[in-house]
Design an enzyme around this catalytic site. Structure first.
Site, mmCIF file in Angstrom:
data_model
loop_
_atom_site.group_PDB
_atom_site.id
_atom_site.type_symbol
_atom_site.label_atom_id
_atom_site.label_comp_id
_atom_site.label_asym_id
_atom_site.label_seq_id
_atom_site.Cartn_x
_atom_site.Cartn_y
_atom_site.Cartn_z
ATOM 1 N N ASP A 1 -8.425 3.707 0.730
ATOM 2 C CA ASP A 1 -7.492 4.415 1.983
ATOM 3 C C ASP A 1 -8.690 4.632 3.611
ATOM 4 O OD1 ASP A 1 -5.599 5.351 3.823
ATOM 5 O OD2 ASP A 1 -4.919 6.917 2.229
ATOM 6 N N CYS B 1 0.978 -1.066 0.061
ATOM 7 C CA CYS B 1 0.021 0.090 0.402
ATOM 8 C C CYS B 1 0.781 1.585 0.100
ATOM 9 C CB CYS B 1 -0.901 0.296 0.820
ATOM 10 S SG CYS B 1 -0.266 -0.089 2.913
ATOM 11 N N ARG C 1 -3.420 -0.487 5.766
ATOM 12 C CA ARG C 1 -3.725 -1.436 4.620
ATOM 13 C C ARG C 1 -3.215 -2.941 4.132
ATOM 14 N NH1 ARG C 1 -4.914 2.437 0.064
ATOM 15 N NH2 ARG C 1 -3.492 3.313 0.774
HETATM 16 P P1 4NP Z 1 -2.045 2.789 3.830
HETATM 17 O O1 4NP Z 1 -2.389 4.173 4.582
HETATM 18 O O2 4NP Z 1 -1.244 2.986 2.790
HETATM 19 O O3 4NP Z 1 -2.709 1.690 3.754
HETATM 20 O O4 4NP Z 1 -0.784 2.623 5.080
HETATM 21 C C1 4NP Z 1 -1.631 5.194 4.196
HETATM 22 C C2 4NP Z 1 -0.756 5.775 4.919
HETATM 23 C C3 4NP Z 1 -0.487 6.584 6.098
HETATM 24 C C4 4NP Z 1 -0.539 7.601 4.953
HETATM 25 C C5 4NP Z 1 -1.509 7.516 3.398
HETATM 26 C C6 4NP Z 1 -2.259 6.177 3.485
HETATM 27 N N1 4NP Z 1 0.079 8.952 4.772
HETATM 28 O O5 4NP Z 1 0.452 10.024 4.177
HETATM 29 O O6 4NP Z 1 1.059 9.694 6.073
#
Ligand code: 4NP
Length: 156
Positions: free
Chosen positions: A126, A11, A17
């Site tokens: 997300d 991800c 995720r």
């Molecule tokens: P992930 O979620 O991709 O599912 O781990 C996110 C975690 C952090 C960020 C974006 C998505 N961020 O921009 O910090």
């Protein structure tokens, strides 16, 4: 093609995720007695070294899966030689992954929900900027994919 399956979930941050996907698939693979290597990574580097988001940890724990000891890392070129399958949680990350594949990368690359009947082409949304309910939706999505992947690997 490598025979021993090795699965990488990817991800953006590797704190929401893909750790949920890793946790759900670890549990499903263990229950099925599958011998498979499992890991997750992010295309971004902001959260490298960090534990999963507390909301992700709580959601997995509510489903009897402990992801608290996972630590975020960024995807690297070597992953395309080490893993047989690399699954992106959404389209942006799929595009990012495809730009990183080295000429000798053998991993099969795909969108995670393409594994799930009736969900092809869909993203795992997300949940980072939403509320805790979003993490429950993410869990249901990654669990459906984990079950489908176990079925597919068992029939190889
Ligand atoms: P992930 O979620 O991709 O599912 O781990 C996110 C975690 C952090 C960020 C974006 C998505 N961020 O921009 O910090």
């Amino acid at each position: 093609m490598l025979h021993h399956p090795a699965i990488l979930f990817v991800c953006l941050g590797n704190i929401c995720r893909s750790p949920l996907a890793e946790g759900a698939f670890r549990q499903a693979a263990a229950q099925a007695g599958l011998d498979v290597e499992i890991d997750s990574a992010g295309t971004g580097a902001w959260h490298v070294g960090k534990a999963p988001d507390p909301r992700a940890i709580r959601t997995a724990k509510a489903h009897d899966v402990d992801i608290s000891r996972l630590r975020a890392r960024q995807i690297r070129t070597e992953d395309f030689r080490r893993f047989t399958h690399v699954f992106a949680l959404d389209h942006d990350n799929l595009a990012a992954i495809q730009r990183l594949v080295p000429p000798d990368g053998l991993a099969e690359i795909g969108l995670l929900l393409d594994l799930v009947q009736g969900r092809a082409g869909e993203a795992v949304t997300d949940p980072y900027y939403g509320d805790e309910a979003g993490f429950e939706t993410s869990w249901a999505d990654v669990l459906a994919a984990a079950d489908a992947l176990v079925t597919r690997l068992k029939s190889r």
